[in-house]
Design a protein around this motif. Structure first.
Motif, PDB file in Angstrom:
ATOM      1  N   SER A  34       0.954  -1.293   0.167  1.00 40.75           N
ATOM      2  CA  SER A  34       0.047  -0.034   0.049  1.00 40.75           C
ATOM      3  C   SER A  34       1.006   1.106   0.108  1.00 40.75           C
ATOM      4  CB  SER A  34      -0.913   0.056   1.138  1.00 40.75           C
ATOM      5  OG  SER A  34      -0.182  -0.055   2.414  1.00 40.75           O
ATOM      6  N   VAL A  38       1.979   4.359  -3.537  1.00 44.86           N
ATOM      7  CA  VAL A  38       1.922   5.778  -3.323  1.00 44.86           C
ATOM      8  C   VAL A  38       3.317   6.578  -3.160  1.00 44.86           C
ATOM      9  CG1 VAL A  38       0.982   7.628  -1.539  1.00 44.86           C
ATOM     10  CG2 VAL A  38      -0.244   5.311  -2.005  1.00 44.86           C
ATOM     11  N   SER A  63      -4.536   4.797   1.509  1.00 42.77           N
ATOM     12  CA  SER A  63      -4.231   3.400   1.287  1.00 42.77           C
ATOM     13  C   SER A  63      -3.901   2.250   2.257  1.00 42.77           C
ATOM     14  CB  SER A  63      -3.060   3.577   0.249  1.00 42.77           C
ATOM     15  OG  SER A  63      -2.599   2.424  -0.486  1.00 42.77           O
ATOM     16  N   GLN A  67      -5.922  -1.441   2.798  1.00 41.98           N
ATOM     17  CA  GLN A  67      -4.993  -2.677   2.871  1.00 41.98           C
ATOM     18  C   GLN A  67      -5.375  -3.303   4.238  1.00 41.98           C
ATOM     19  OE1 GLN A  67      -3.032  -4.085   0.458  1.00 41.98           O
ATOM     20  NE2 GLN A  67      -2.940  -5.775   1.866  1.00 41.98           N
ATOM     21  N   MET A 166      -3.402  -2.534  -6.705  1.00 47.10           N
ATOM     22  CA  MET A 166      -2.625  -2.057  -5.712  1.00 47.10           C
ATOM     23  C   MET A 166      -1.244  -1.297  -6.336  1.00 47.10           C
ATOM     24  SD  MET A 166      -4.096  -2.288  -2.821  1.00 47.10           S
ATOM     25  CE  MET A 166      -2.608  -1.457  -1.856  1.00 47.10           C
ATOM     26  N   ILE A 170      -3.514   2.421  -7.859  1.00 43.76           N
ATOM     27  CA  ILE A 170      -2.936   3.154  -6.998  1.00 43.76           C
ATOM     28  C   ILE A 170      -1.920   4.254  -7.355  1.00 43.76           C
ATOM     29  CG2 ILE A 170      -1.957   3.124  -4.657  1.00 43.76           C
ATOM     30  CD1 ILE A 170      -4.875   2.322  -4.662  1.00 43.76           C
ATOM     31  N   THR A 174      -2.513   8.082  -7.348  1.00 36.91           N
ATOM     32  CA  THR A 174      -1.641   9.043  -6.548  1.00 36.91           C
ATOM     33  C   THR A 174      -1.174  10.025  -7.709  1.00 36.91           C
ATOM     34  OG1 THR A 174      -0.916   7.180  -5.049  1.00 36.91           O
ATOM     35  CG2 THR A 174       0.442   8.929  -5.190  1.00 36.91           C
TER      36      THR A 174
END
Length: 311
Positions: A34, A38, A63, A67, A166, A170, A174
């Protein structure tokens, strides 16, 4: 299982009481999946301008919460479906060994989801409400991974869903909240991270193969067997590192990104750690090294982008 059996497995897994059992509940070794995306997504954006650090921290916390909640839903539904017992490894053991009430764990997961929604609202206000739709979809997949009528974890698609959501998704979110755009370069850079995150899930399923087969799961490891799964895991590592080298040579990644090749050593350790092992507890070190490989690779990739952005 007897009380002594349960005590023995707790000792072998070094499961302590007090704060430690609450810490185990979120399965901290999985949280690399996670925070690494990011960090990497933000560092890609840094190369194109300034960074809103409040958005970065909000995205990071949201995030991690999603998770952790997903891990708790896994704990709850695997217990409810009879997949876990007091000899199961790779779980927090909160229900089967620590005696926590299953619904308490489910409720904590829902609270984590609610808090992440709060951070998500801030992110949407500061960027775009389209993020809300993607975020809610990610949360739904987190729940449906072990919840729902046909859990994703019971199919061969667990690695794909976890890796893409993920990893690329993600990183994309981001990057978007910082730049208001999506680029082909960002997508290419996200692919190795996607593979490594999928490999964390894959390594988990290799370790749990025998129990998953008894529980009716049809994971890749169950379908092709453990020896072939270890070979496939090695191939995925090679593909991820090869893509990284190509991205560097084509200028999509900076030369500093050769630092990521330092994670080759733990990746090799993962394969050696799985080879010849048949018991789940024997494969725990290899599982931990898979998460370590992702962490080292992701942090070095993010660091290389940070250095490039600052120079």
């Amino acid at each position: 299982m007897t009380t002594n059996d349960s005590a023995n497995i707790k000792e072998l897994l070094n499961e302590r009481e007090g704060f430690h059992k609450w810490w185990r509940l979120i399965r901290p070794h999985t949280l690399t999946a996670s925070f690494v995306p990011v960090f990497v997504g933000t560092m890609i954006a840094l190369n194109e301008g300034t960074i809103n650090w409040l958005l970065f921290f909000a995205m990071m916390i949201a995030s991690i919460l999603i998770q952790a909640a997903t891990n708790m839903f896994n704990e709850y539904y695997d217990f409810v479906r009879g997949l876990d017992n007091d000899q199961s490894v790779g779980i927090s053991g909160s229900i089967v060994r620590d005696g926590m009430h299953p619904k308490r764990i489910r409720n904590i997961a829902l609270i984590f989801y609610a808090i992440s929604v709060g951070f998500g609202i801030y992110i949407c206000i500061a960027s775009s409400w389209w993020i809300a739709i993607i975020g809610l979809f990610c949360m739904a997949i987190g729940y449906l991974y072990t919840g729902g009528p046909i859990p994703i974890s019971y199919t061969p698609f667990g690695e794909l869903f976890s890796g893409v959501l993920m990893g690329t998704v993600i990183i994309g979110i981001t990057y978007y909240i910082q730049t208001s755009s999506i680029t082909a370069e960002m997508i290419w850079i996200s692919i190795p991270i996607t593979i490594f995150i999928g490999c964390i899930n894959f390594a988990n399923n290799i370790r749990d193969r025998d129990g998953d087969e008894r529980g009716g799961r049809k994971t890749i490891a169950v379908l092709i067997g453990r020896p072939n799964s270890v070979k496939l895991l090695g191939i995925l590592f090679i593909v991820a590192f090869s893509i990284t080298i190509i991205l560097i040579l084509t200028g999509i990644l900076p030369a500093w990104s050769f630092l990521t090749l330092l994670s080759v050593l733990p990746a090799i350790g993962v394969i050696k750690g799985f080879q010849g092992k048949t018991k789940a507890i024997e494969m725990m070190p290899a599982m931990a090294k898979t998460a370590k490989t992702n962490t080292i690779y992701g942090m070095l990739l993010g660091l290389s982008l940070l250095i490039s952005g600052l120079l």
